[in-house]
Design a protein around this motif. Structure first.
Motif, PDB file in Angstrom:
ATOM      1  N   GLY A 115      39.027  45.396   6.711  1.00  0.00           N
ATOM      2  CA  GLY A 115      40.398  45.870   6.684  1.00  0.00           C
ATOM      3  C   GLY A 115      41.344  44.719   6.429  1.00  0.00           C
ATOM      4  O   GLY A 115      41.165  43.623   6.954  1.00  0.00           O
ATOM      5  N   LEU A 116      42.351  44.975   5.630  1.00  0.00           N
ATOM      6  CA  LEU A 116      43.369  43.973   5.331  1.00  0.00           C
ATOM      7  C   LEU A 116      44.697  44.454   5.906  1.00  0.00           C
ATOM      8  O   LEU A 116      45.041  45.633   5.807  1.00  0.00           O
ATOM      9  CB  LEU A 116      43.497  43.773   3.814  1.00  0.00           C
ATOM     10  CG  LEU A 116      42.216  43.359   3.077  1.00  0.00           C
ATOM     11  CD1 LEU A 116      42.471  43.284   1.592  1.00  0.00           C
ATOM     12  CD2 LEU A 116      41.717  42.029   3.594  1.00  0.00           C
ATOM     13  N   ASN A 117      45.449  43.527   6.491  1.00  0.00           N
ATOM     14  CA  ASN A 117      46.705  43.896   7.136  1.00  0.00           C
ATOM     15  C   ASN A 117      47.867  44.041   6.171  1.00  0.00           C
ATOM     16  O   ASN A 117      48.837  44.721   6.485  1.00  0.00           O
ATOM     17  CB  ASN A 117      47.076  42.862   8.198  1.00  0.00           C
ATOM     18  CG  ASN A 117      46.106  42.859   9.348  1.00  0.00           C
ATOM     19  OD1 ASN A 117      45.499  43.886   9.642  1.00  0.00           O
ATOM     20  ND2 ASN A 117      45.956  41.729   9.991  1.00  0.00           N
ATOM     21  N   GLU A 118      47.795  43.379   5.042  1.00  0.00           N
ATOM     22  CA  GLU A 118      48.907  43.421   4.103  1.00  0.00           C
ATOM     23  C   GLU A 118      48.395  43.306   2.677  1.00  0.00           C
ATOM     24  O   GLU A 118      47.268  42.882   2.434  1.00  0.00           O
ATOM     25  CB  GLU A 118      49.895  42.304   4.394  1.00  0.00           C
ATOM     26  CG  GLU A 118      49.294  40.927   4.331  1.00  0.00           C
ATOM     27  CD  GLU A 118      50.260  39.844   4.737  1.00  0.00           C
ATOM     28  OE1 GLU A 118      50.084  38.714   4.274  1.00  0.00           O
ATOM     29  OE2 GLU A 118      51.183  40.132   5.502  1.00  0.00           O
ATOM     30  N   GLN A 119      49.244  43.682   1.733  1.00  0.00           N
ATOM     31  CA  GLN A 119      48.878  43.635   0.329  1.00  0.00           C
ATOM     32  C   GLN A 119      49.389  42.388  -0.362  1.00  0.00           C
ATOM     33  O   GLN A 119      49.133  42.174  -1.542  1.00  0.00           O
ATOM     34  CB  GLN A 119      49.397  44.884  -0.393  1.00  0.00           C
ATOM     35  CG  GLN A 119      50.903  44.927  -0.583  1.00  0.00           C
ATOM     36  CD  GLN A 119      51.651  45.554   0.571  1.00  0.00           C
ATOM     37  OE1 GLN A 119      51.228  45.490   1.714  1.00  0.00           O
ATOM     38  NE2 GLN A 119      52.778  46.165   0.271  1.00  0.00           N
ATOM     39  N   LEU A 120      50.078  41.516   0.346  1.00  0.00           N
ATOM     40  CA  LEU A 120      50.707  40.339  -0.257  1.00  0.00           C
ATOM     41  C   LEU A 120      49.704  39.276  -0.683  1.00  0.00           C
ATOM     42  O   LEU A 120      50.059  38.368  -1.432  1.00  0.00           O
ATOM     43  CB  LEU A 120      51.706  39.726   0.717  1.00  0.00           C
ATOM     44  CG  LEU A 120      52.881  40.626   1.086  1.00  0.00           C
ATOM     45  CD1 LEU A 120      53.711  39.988   2.166  1.00  0.00           C
ATOM     46  CD2 LEU A 120      53.707  40.933  -0.127  1.00  0.00           C
ATOM     47  N   MET A 121      48.466  39.361  -0.232  1.00  0.00           N
ATOM     48  CA  MET A 121      47.465  38.352  -0.591  1.00  0.00           C
ATOM     49  C   MET A 121      46.986  38.491  -2.023  1.00  0.00           C
ATOM     50  O   MET A 121      46.434  37.559  -2.573  1.00  0.00           O
ATOM     51  CB  MET A 121      46.284  38.421   0.368  1.00  0.00           C
ATOM     52  CG  MET A 121      45.515  39.709   0.291  1.00  0.00           C
ATOM     53  SD  MET A 121      44.236  39.843   1.507  1.00  0.00           S
ATOM     54  CE  MET A 121      45.176  39.922   2.989  1.00  0.00           C
ATOM     55  N   PHE A 122      47.208  39.640  -2.647  1.00  0.00           N
ATOM     56  CA  PHE A 122      46.797  39.828  -4.033  1.00  0.00           C
ATOM     57  C   PHE A 122      47.863  39.243  -4.954  1.00  0.00           C
ATOM     58  O   PHE A 122      49.051  39.524  -4.795  1.00  0.00           O
ATOM     59  CB  PHE A 122      46.585  41.312  -4.343  1.00  0.00           C
ATOM     60  CG  PHE A 122      45.374  41.877  -3.677  1.00  0.00           C
ATOM     61  CD1 PHE A 122      44.120  41.712  -4.234  1.00  0.00           C
ATOM     62  CD2 PHE A 122      45.482  42.558  -2.478  1.00  0.00           C
ATOM     63  CE1 PHE A 122      42.988  42.226  -3.621  1.00  0.00           C
ATOM     64  CE2 PHE A 122      44.360  43.074  -1.859  1.00  0.00           C
ATOM     65  CZ  PHE A 122      43.114  42.906  -2.428  1.00  0.00           C
ATOM     66  N   PRO A 123      47.466  38.429  -5.927  1.00  0.00           N
ATOM     67  CA  PRO A 123      48.453  37.768  -6.785  1.00  0.00           C
ATOM     68  C   PRO A 123      49.195  38.722  -7.724  1.00  0.00           C
ATOM     69  O   PRO A 123      50.241  38.361  -8.245  1.00  0.00           O
ATOM     70  CB  PRO A 123      47.622  36.758  -7.583  1.00  0.00           C
ATOM     71  CG  PRO A 123      46.231  37.231  -7.499  1.00  0.00           C
ATOM     72  CD  PRO A 123      46.105  38.007  -6.223  1.00  0.00           C
ATOM     73  N   GLU A 124      48.698  39.946  -7.896  1.00  0.00           N
ATOM     74  CA  GLU A 124      49.367  40.907  -8.774  1.00  0.00           C
ATOM     75  C   GLU A 124      50.637  41.467  -8.158  1.00  0.00           C
ATOM     76  O   GLU A 124      51.502  41.999  -8.857  1.00  0.00           O
ATOM     77  CB  GLU A 124      48.425  42.079  -9.095  1.00  0.00           C
ATOM     78  CG  GLU A 124      47.179  41.686  -9.831  1.00  0.00           C
ATOM     79  CD  GLU A 124      46.021  41.373  -8.912  1.00  0.00           C
ATOM     80  OE1 GLU A 124      46.163  41.525  -7.684  1.00  0.00           O
ATOM     81  OE2 GLU A 124      44.972  40.963  -9.416  1.00  0.00           O
ATOM     82  N   ILE A 125      50.769  41.365  -6.848  1.00  0.00           N
ATOM     83  CA  ILE A 125      51.895  41.953  -6.134  1.00  0.00           C
ATOM     84  C   ILE A 125      53.057  40.965  -6.093  1.00  0.00           C
ATOM     85  O   ILE A 125      52.905  39.816  -5.666  1.00  0.00           O
ATOM     86  CB  ILE A 125      51.479  42.345  -4.693  1.00  0.00           C
ATOM     87  CG1 ILE A 125      50.325  43.334  -4.733  1.00  0.00           C
ATOM     88  CG2 ILE A 125      52.644  42.908  -3.920  1.00  0.00           C
ATOM     89  CD1 ILE A 125      50.633  44.634  -5.425  1.00  0.00           C
ATOM     90  N   ASP A 126      54.214  41.422  -6.521  1.00  0.00           N
ATOM     91  CA  ASP A 126      55.425  40.611  -6.482  1.00  0.00           C
ATOM     92  C   ASP A 126      56.091  40.796  -5.114  1.00  0.00           C
ATOM     93  O   ASP A 126      56.384  41.928  -4.706  1.00  0.00           O
ATOM     94  CB  ASP A 126      56.377  41.018  -7.606  1.00  0.00           C
ATOM     95  CG  ASP A 126      57.566  40.097  -7.718  1.00  0.00           C
ATOM     96  OD1 ASP A 126      57.528  38.994  -7.133  1.00  0.00           O
ATOM     97  OD2 ASP A 126      58.539  40.478  -8.405  1.00  0.00           O
ATOM     98  N   TYR A 127      56.346  39.698  -4.442  1.00  0.00           N
ATOM     99  CA  TYR A 127      56.889  39.746  -3.082  1.00  0.00           C
ATOM    100  C   TYR A 127      58.268  40.395  -3.040  1.00  0.00           C
ATOM    101  O   TYR A 127      58.616  41.074  -2.080  1.00  0.00           O
ATOM    102  CB  TYR A 127      56.956  38.328  -2.509  1.00  0.00           C
ATOM    103  CG  TYR A 127      57.402  38.266  -1.072  1.00  0.00           C
ATOM    104  CD1 TYR A 127      56.532  38.600  -0.047  1.00  0.00           C
ATOM    105  CD2 TYR A 127      58.704  37.896  -0.732  1.00  0.00           C
ATOM    106  CE1 TYR A 127      56.924  38.563   1.265  1.00  0.00           C
ATOM    107  CE2 TYR A 127      59.109  37.859   0.581  1.00  0.00           C
ATOM    108  CZ  TYR A 127      58.224  38.182   1.581  1.00  0.00           C
ATOM    109  OH  TYR A 127      58.621  38.159   2.873  1.00  0.00           O
TER     110      TYR A 127
END
Length: 186
Positions: free
Chosen positions: A132-144
Motif C-alpha cells: 500500500g502507498l500513502n500518496e501518489q506524489l512519489m510517481f514522477p508523472e504527477i505534477d505537485y
C-alpha cells in the motif's frame, strides 16, 4: 518493444530460478501474471468531479484507463447506497505491467521519504505480494501543483508460483527493495 524488466527476467532470472529450485517442466517457473492497482475513494465518493480527476490521475500513473468499481450493497453507517461508485481499479498485463513495475521499483519507491524497504511478510501464502502507498506524489508523472488531495493506492502483484519463497526470490531478483533488517518484527 520489449520492456527492460521483462528482458532481465528472461535472460538472467530464469537460469537463477532453475539453479535454486527444482522444476520438472519449464512451465512451473514462477512468473508475474498481472499487477492490480486499486484506489478506494472513501470520503470523495459523493463527488463525480473527483472521480473523473482520480480516474485520470490513475491512468497517468499506470498508462491504462481504470475501471470504476461499485458497491454491492447499501450500508447506512457509511452513507453508501447500492451500486454507488466507491473506487477505481486497473489491471495491468504484458508490457504495460513490466513498464509500471520498472517505474515503481526504480523511480517511485526511492522517492519515498525514510524508505527502509518493503515488508517481506506482505505475501498472502499463495505467492502474491501486496503493498500500500500513502500518496501518489512519489510517481514522477504527477505534477505537485495539480493535486487536489493526497490519496493512496493498493498494489497487488499476482505471481504464478507454488509458495512465498519462490515469489520472494523472483521479486528480489527483479529489484524490489525488501527490508534487510527486521524493523517490522518488533
Amino acid at each position: 518493444m520489449e520492456q527492460r524488466l521483462k528482458k532481465v527476467y528472461l535472460d538472467s532470472i530464469i537460469p537463477k530460478l532453475k539453479n535454486k529450485f527444482v522444476y520438472d517442466n519449464i512451465n512451473q517457473l514462477p512468473s508475474i501474471e498481472k499487477v492490480v492497482v486499486n484506489r478506494g475513494l472513501g470520503k470523495f465518493n459523493q463527488s463525480i468531479k473527483s472521480f473523473d480527476y482520480f480516474l485520470n490521475e490513475l491512468s497517468i500513473i499506470t498508462g491504462q484507463k481504470g475501471v470504476i468499481t461499485y458497491s454491492r450493497k447499501a450500508i447506512a453507517n457509511f452513507k453508501l447506497r447500492k451500486k454507488s461508485p466507491i473506487g477505481i481499479s486497473v489491471t495491468l498485463r504484458g508490457n504495460k505491467m513490466y513498464a509500471f513495475l520498472d517505474r515503481l521499483i526504480n523511480l517511485a519507491l526511492p522517492r519515498v521519504r525514510d524508505f527502509r524497504g518493503l515488508n517481506k511478510k506482505s505475501f498472502d501464502g499463495f505467492g502474491n505480494f501486496n503493498l500500500g502507498l500513502n500518496e501518489q506524489l512519489m510517481f514522477p508523472e504527477i505534477d505537485y501543483d495539480k493535486i487536489n488531495s493526497v490519496c493512496g493506492m493498493d498494489i497487488s502483484i499476482i505471481i504464478d508460483s507454488k509458495n512465498n519463497e519462490e515469489s520472494l526470490f523472483l521479486l528480489g531478483e527483479l529489484g524490489i527493495p525488501f527490508s534487510s533488517n527486521d524493523i517490522y518484527n518488533k
